[in-house]
Motif scaffolding. Structure first.
Motif, short mmCIF file in Angstrom:
data_model
loop_
_atom_site.label_atom_id
_atom_site.label_comp_id
_atom_site.label_asym_id
_atom_site.label_seq_id
_atom_site.Cartn_x
_atom_site.Cartn_y
_atom_site.Cartn_z
N ARG A 108 0.83 -1.22 0.00
CA ARG A 108 0.00 0.00 0.00
C ARG A 108 0.86 1.26 0.00
NH1 ARG A 108 -4.82 1.52 2.17
NH2 ARG A 108 -3.89 2.35 4.06
N LEU A 109 1.97 1.17 0.70
CA LEU A 109 2.89 2.32 0.77
C LEU A 109 3.57 2.54 -0.59
CD1 LEU A 109 4.01 4.44 2.68
CD2 LEU A 109 5.65 2.75 3.52
N VAL A 110 3.90 1.46 -1.26
CA VAL A 110 4.53 1.57 -2.58
C VAL A 110 3.57 2.28 -3.55
CG1 VAL A 110 5.44 0.29 -4.56
CG2 VAL A 110 5.93 -0.50 -2.23
N THR A 111 2.32 1.84 -3.54
CA THR A 111 1.32 2.44 -4.42
C THR A 111 1.16 3.93 -4.12
OG1 THR A 111 0.17 0.33 -4.21
CG2 THR A 111 -1.05 2.12 -5.26
N ALA A 112 1.05 4.25 -2.84
CA ALA A 112 0.84 5.66 -2.44
C ALA A 112 2.06 6.51 -2.79
CB ALA A 112 0.56 5.72 -0.94
#
Ligand SMILES: *Cc1c(COP(=O)(O)O)cnc(C)c1O
Length: 239
Positions: free
Chosen positions: A109-113
């Motif tokens: 999720r952090l990568v996407t954000a």
């Protein structure tokens, strides 16, 4: 006052530089292989400015609330900002505004954000996957992904617009089999790094070692050490 602080930081910095040089010499590594990142969390922008005057070009912070105004106050300086703290997705947009490197990437999720925010900001952010050596699977207590989750995250970073896969980061665990065994922990991180580089040869950054254990990190092969207390002094509050 500022002169006193400058003298204090200069002396501390010289001491840390000596430690790094000695550790490199002991390990038979060229000094240029190790980059010093000074962790300025809890200390004011004026200290960052003094450190810049003393030649420091890599600075790290662990909380967006403190880091964002500090980076803004130092926007005229050529400083490479590292974000090293646990990062919530609602802070990502702010962090993407100043961080050149985010060392604490530990979930998809952090990568996407981060990718979305980097593209939006028109910036490229270097990402390190934070490895939790105290976790069997999933996430570690102080952030990070268990070693068996590194490859998936690394592939995600490498495939995301606006992001560049830099390598790996760890914090020596306080619990579990590596507690009190920093050198073994850092050697374990190096194994993960070797595996990572088989798939991503350019992802050669290894961020490990702090004030208390930078020697062990350099001995194991770290390319970046993150030093706070030994340069700035004991922090006034927990950070
Ligand atoms: C605070 C911090 C450091 C620096 O720790 P010191 O012991 O003060 O040198 C390094 N890495 C991370 C992730 C930190 O939060």
């Amino acid at each position: 006052m500022t002169d006193d602080r400058r003298a204090e930081l200069a002396a501390n910095l010289a001491g840390v530089q000596e430690r790094i040089a000695a550790a490199c010499a002991a390990a038979g590594r060229p000094r240029e292989e190790v980059t010093l990142i000074v962790v300025t969390k809890t200390y004011p922008a004026s200290d960052v400015r003094i450190l810049h005057g003393l030649g420091v070009r890599h600075v790290a912070e662990n909380r967006d609330q403190d880091a964002a105004p500090k980076a803004a106050a130092c926007a005229d300086l050529d400083i490479h900002w590292h974000f090293v703290g646990q990062l919530q997705t609602n802070k990502v947009r702010s962090v993407a505004g100043y961080a050149d490197t985010v060392q604490s990437v530990d979930r998809l999720r952090l990568v996407t954000a981060l990718s979305k925010a980097a593209v939006r900001a028109g910036r490229e952010i270097t990402c390190l996957v934070q490895v939790a050596l105290d976790a069997e699977s999933g996430q570690g207590e102080r952030g990070g992904v268990a070693p068996d989750g590194v490859a998936e995250l690394a592939d995600a970073v490498a495939g995301s617009p606006g992001l560049r896969l830099g390598g790996l980061m760890t914090v020596a665990p306080l619990r579990g089999p590596y507690a009190g065994r920093q050198q073994a922990a850092f050697e374990r991180l190096m194994e993960s790094s070797s595996r990572l580089r088989a798939d991503h040869p350019a992802a050669n950054m290894v961020s490990a070692g702090m004030s208390a254990d930078l020697e062990q990190a350099v001995a194991a092969g770290a390319t970046h050490v993150r030093v706070g207390t030994a340069v700035l002094g004991v922090r006034p509050r927990l950070g």
